[in-house]
Motif scaffolding. Sequence first.
Motif, PDB file in Angstrom:
ATOM      1  N   THR A   1      15.864  -7.109   1.604  1.00 28.17           N
ATOM      2  CA  THR A   1      14.642  -6.485   2.087  1.00 28.17           C
ATOM      3  C   THR A   1      13.696  -7.564   2.601  1.00 28.17           C
ATOM      4  OG1 THR A   1      14.862  -4.700   0.472  1.00 28.17           O
ATOM      5  CG2 THR A   1      12.695  -5.021   1.454  1.00 28.17           C
ATOM      6  N   ALA A   2      13.152  -7.367   3.787  1.00 28.87           N
ATOM      7  CA  ALA A   2      12.230  -8.342   4.367  1.00 28.87           C
ATOM      8  C   ALA A   2      10.992  -8.495   3.488  1.00 28.87           C
ATOM      9  CB  ALA A   2      11.823  -7.914   5.770  1.00 28.87           C
ATOM     10  N   PRO A   3      10.512  -9.723   3.283  1.00 29.36           N
ATOM     11  CA  PRO A   3       9.296  -9.926   2.490  1.00 29.36           C
ATOM     12  C   PRO A   3       8.104  -9.116   3.000  1.00 29.36           C
ATOM     13  CG  PRO A   3      10.408 -12.018   2.850  1.00 29.36           C
ATOM     14  CD  PRO A   3      11.131 -11.004   3.688  1.00 29.36           C
ATOM     15  N   LEU A   4       8.046  -8.859   4.304  1.00 33.02           N
ATOM     16  CA  LEU A   4       6.931  -8.090   4.845  1.00 33.02           C
ATOM     17  C   LEU A   4       6.852  -6.697   4.236  1.00 33.02           C
ATOM     18  CD1 LEU A   4       4.615  -7.990   6.905  1.00 33.02           C
ATOM     19  CD2 LEU A   4       6.253  -7.090   8.568  1.00 33.02           C
ATOM     20  N   ALA A   5       7.974  -6.172   3.771  1.00 38.13           N
ATOM     21  CA  ALA A   5       7.964  -4.836   3.174  1.00 38.13           C
ATOM     22  C   ALA A   5       7.031  -4.771   1.973  1.00 38.13           C
ATOM     23  CB  ALA A   5       9.377  -4.426   2.768  1.00 38.13           C
ATOM     24  N   THR A   6       6.943  -5.840   1.204  1.00 36.43           N
ATOM     25  CA  THR A   6       6.035  -5.865   0.052  1.00 36.43           C
ATOM     26  C   THR A   6       4.593  -5.710   0.510  1.00 36.43           C
ATOM     27  OG1 THR A   6       7.548  -7.275  -1.195  1.00 36.43           O
ATOM     28  CG2 THR A   6       5.254  -7.238  -1.910  1.00 36.43           C
ATOM     29  N   TRP A   7       4.242  -6.401   1.582  1.00 30.54           N
ATOM     30  CA  TRP A   7       2.889  -6.294   2.147  1.00 30.54           C
ATOM     31  C   TRP A   7       2.624  -4.871   2.627  1.00 30.54           C
ATOM     32  CZ3 TRP A   7       0.575  -5.069   6.752  1.00 30.54           C
ATOM     33  CH2 TRP A   7      -0.733  -5.520   6.961  1.00 30.54           C
ATOM     34  N   LEU A   8       3.592  -4.276   3.318  1.00 31.29           N
ATOM     35  CA  LEU A   8       3.432  -2.912   3.828  1.00 31.29           C
ATOM     36  C   LEU A   8       3.314  -1.900   2.691  1.00 31.29           C
ATOM     37  CD1 LEU A   8       6.000  -3.082   6.750  1.00 31.29           C
ATOM     38  CD2 LEU A   8       3.534  -2.730   7.010  1.00 31.29           C
ATOM     39  N   ARG A   9       4.023  -2.121   1.611  1.00 32.33           N
ATOM     40  CA  ARG A   9       3.922  -1.218   0.463  1.00 32.33           C
ATOM     41  C   ARG A   9       2.515  -1.220  -0.113  1.00 32.33           C
ATOM     42  NH1 ARG A   9       9.475  -3.553  -2.249  1.00 32.33           N
ATOM     43  NH2 ARG A   9      10.966  -2.266  -1.049  1.00 32.33           N
ATOM     44  N   THR A  10       1.893  -2.387  -0.198  1.00 33.04           N
ATOM     45  CA  THR A  10       0.530  -2.443  -0.725  1.00 33.04           C
ATOM     46  C   THR A  10      -0.433  -1.726   0.205  1.00 33.04           C
ATOM     47  OG1 THR A  10      -0.044  -4.589   0.295  1.00 33.04           O
ATOM     48  CG2 THR A  10       1.023  -4.644  -1.872  1.00 33.04           C
ATOM     49  N   LEU A  11      -0.192  -1.825   1.515  1.00 35.33           N
ATOM     50  CA  LEU A  11      -1.025  -1.113   2.475  1.00 35.33           C
ATOM     51  C   LEU A  11      -0.887   0.398   2.275  1.00 35.33           C
ATOM     52  CD1 LEU A  11      -2.872  -1.202   4.987  1.00 35.33           C
ATOM     53  CD2 LEU A  11      -0.795  -1.249   6.397  1.00 35.33           C
ATOM     54  N   ALA A  12       0.336   0.861   2.062  1.00 36.48           N
ATOM     55  CA  ALA A  12       0.568   2.292   1.837  1.00 36.48           C
ATOM     56  C   ALA A  12      -0.097   2.763   0.546  1.00 36.48           C
ATOM     57  CB  ALA A  12       2.065   2.571   1.793  1.00 36.48           C
ATOM     58  N   ARG A  13       0.004   1.971  -0.509  1.00 33.10           N
ATOM     59  CA  ARG A  13      -0.621   2.357  -1.776  1.00 33.10           C
ATOM     60  C   ARG A  13      -2.140   2.459  -1.626  1.00 33.10           C
ATOM     61  NH1 ARG A  13       2.720  -2.060  -4.027  1.00 33.10           N
ATOM     62  NH2 ARG A  13       4.751  -1.166  -4.560  1.00 33.10           N
ATOM     63  N   GLU A  14      -2.720   1.498  -0.932  1.00 35.77           N
ATOM     64  CA  GLU A  14      -4.168   1.488  -0.741  1.00 35.77           C
ATOM     65  C   GLU A  14      -4.610   2.707   0.066  1.00 35.77           C
ATOM     66  OE1 GLU A  14      -6.714  -1.287   2.032  1.00 35.77           O
ATOM     67  OE2 GLU A  14      -6.387  -2.314   0.116  1.00 35.77           O
ATOM     68  N   LEU A  15      -3.866   3.035   1.120  1.00 39.78           N
ATOM     69  CA  LEU A  15      -4.211   4.181   1.952  1.00 39.78           C
ATOM     70  C   LEU A  15      -4.072   5.478   1.164  1.00 39.78           C
ATOM     71  CD1 LEU A  15      -5.076   4.875   4.855  1.00 39.78           C
ATOM     72  CD2 LEU A  15      -2.641   5.112   5.433  1.00 39.78           C
ATOM     73  N   HIS A  16      -3.024   5.575   0.359  1.00 43.22           N
ATOM     74  CA  HIS A  16      -2.835   6.786  -0.440  1.00 43.22           C
ATOM     75  C   HIS A  16      -3.917   6.930  -1.510  1.00 43.22           C
ATOM     76  CE1 HIS A  16      -0.557   9.212  -3.608  1.00 43.22           C
ATOM     77  NE2 HIS A  16      -0.806  10.044  -2.617  1.00 43.22           N
ATOM     78  N   MET A  17      -4.304   5.834  -2.124  1.00 39.57           N
ATOM     79  CA  MET A  17      -5.378   5.878  -3.110  1.00 39.57           C
ATOM     80  C   MET A  17      -6.665   6.392  -2.484  1.00 39.57           C
ATOM     81  SD  MET A  17      -4.685   5.028  -6.245  1.00 39.57           S
ATOM     82  CE  MET A  17      -6.292   4.523  -6.834  1.00 39.57           C
ATOM     83  N   GLU A  18      -6.897   6.027  -1.240  1.00 40.79           N
ATOM     84  CA  GLU A  18      -8.117   6.454  -0.559  1.00 40.79           C
ATOM     85  C   GLU A  18      -8.057   7.917  -0.141  1.00 40.79           C
ATOM     86  OE1 GLU A  18     -10.382   5.815   3.711  1.00 40.79           O
ATOM     87  OE2 GLU A  18      -8.894   4.330   3.065  1.00 40.79           O
ATOM     88  N   LEU A  19      -6.917   8.336   0.434  1.00 38.29           N
ATOM     89  CA  LEU A  19      -6.845   9.650   1.076  1.00 38.29           C
ATOM     90  C   LEU A  19      -6.190  10.723   0.220  1.00 38.29           C
ATOM     91  CD1 LEU A  19      -5.804   8.529   4.674  1.00 38.29           C
ATOM     92  CD2 LEU A  19      -8.093   9.072   3.825  1.00 38.29           C
ATOM     93  N   GLY A  20      -5.403  10.315  -0.784  1.00 40.70           N
ATOM     94  CA  GLY A  20      -4.739  11.287  -1.636  1.00 40.70           C
ATOM     95  C   GLY A  20      -3.645  12.042  -0.913  1.00 40.70           C
ATOM     96  N   GLY A  21      -3.361  13.258  -1.392  1.00 41.76           N
ATOM     97  CA  GLY A  21      -2.309  14.064  -0.783  1.00 41.76           C
ATOM     98  C   GLY A  21      -0.940  13.736  -1.350  1.00 41.76           C
TER      99      GLY A  21
END
Length: 261
Positions: free
Chosen positions: A96-116
């Motif tokens: 798995t590309a190391p960038l995936a870890t960075w993208l996962r944190t972005l997804a978690r942050e966005l989900h924490m903000e917007l929910g759903g």
Amino acid sequence: MSSLDSWALGSHTAAGVTHPIYRKGSGPGVIVIHEIPGITPAVLGFAEDVVARGFTVVMPSLFGHPGAPATVLESVRSIAGVCMSREFTLFALARTAPLATWLRTLARELHMELGGPGVGAVGMCLTGGYALAMLADAPIAAPVVAQPASPAPVGRARGADLGLSPDDLESVRSKVAAGCQVLGLRYVDDPAVGTRFDTLRRELGANFIAVEFPGRKHATLTEHRQQEGVDRVLGFFEEKLKAATPDADPDSDPRASDPAD
């Protein structure tokens, strides 16, 4: 022609790595991960379509010059930058590309903000498989894999590889078996995709939805845009991110419905 002028520019940092992010819209979150050479006008046009359907779109700028057209020179510059970066893995097998870890944190942050129910993610070409990598360990509810081209299809093994570590592949299998569908798009004679769609069908079974077009073109959503493909992606996001969304409780904690848990 669409312009980045109407997008809010910010940044996201994780594990000491920072990338600019562009954001626009309202509604459930969707992360659009651009292809080589970067956030081109065609990538931006697709992202604007997602915004227009009622989504909050976040576009990280990972390489290239945002807004520049997809010229040969821009592509060469972007490929050179990717080859020098430790965030990407162009030839490694079962990694798995190391960038995936960075993208996962972005997804978690966005989900924490917007929910759903979760976040949508679409990767393209070099980043095509990153939506799967994010699904392995982030609240992704609508993963879209557009013409996945990494690792580079040099040899039979690389052409079939999904760019996932064994642990991440097992996590993806489990989530898909539990009901998370994955949408994939490609031109059937695109050599960059290799035999990855065969691998996706074998590993994910009936919950892998393949949208395939005749021909040897490449960029299904952007430079070689197929409107049918764009419509299928937009419908997929609406089904997974809107239809599944219960009436919102402003005091609820979005972590309670995190599909990564």
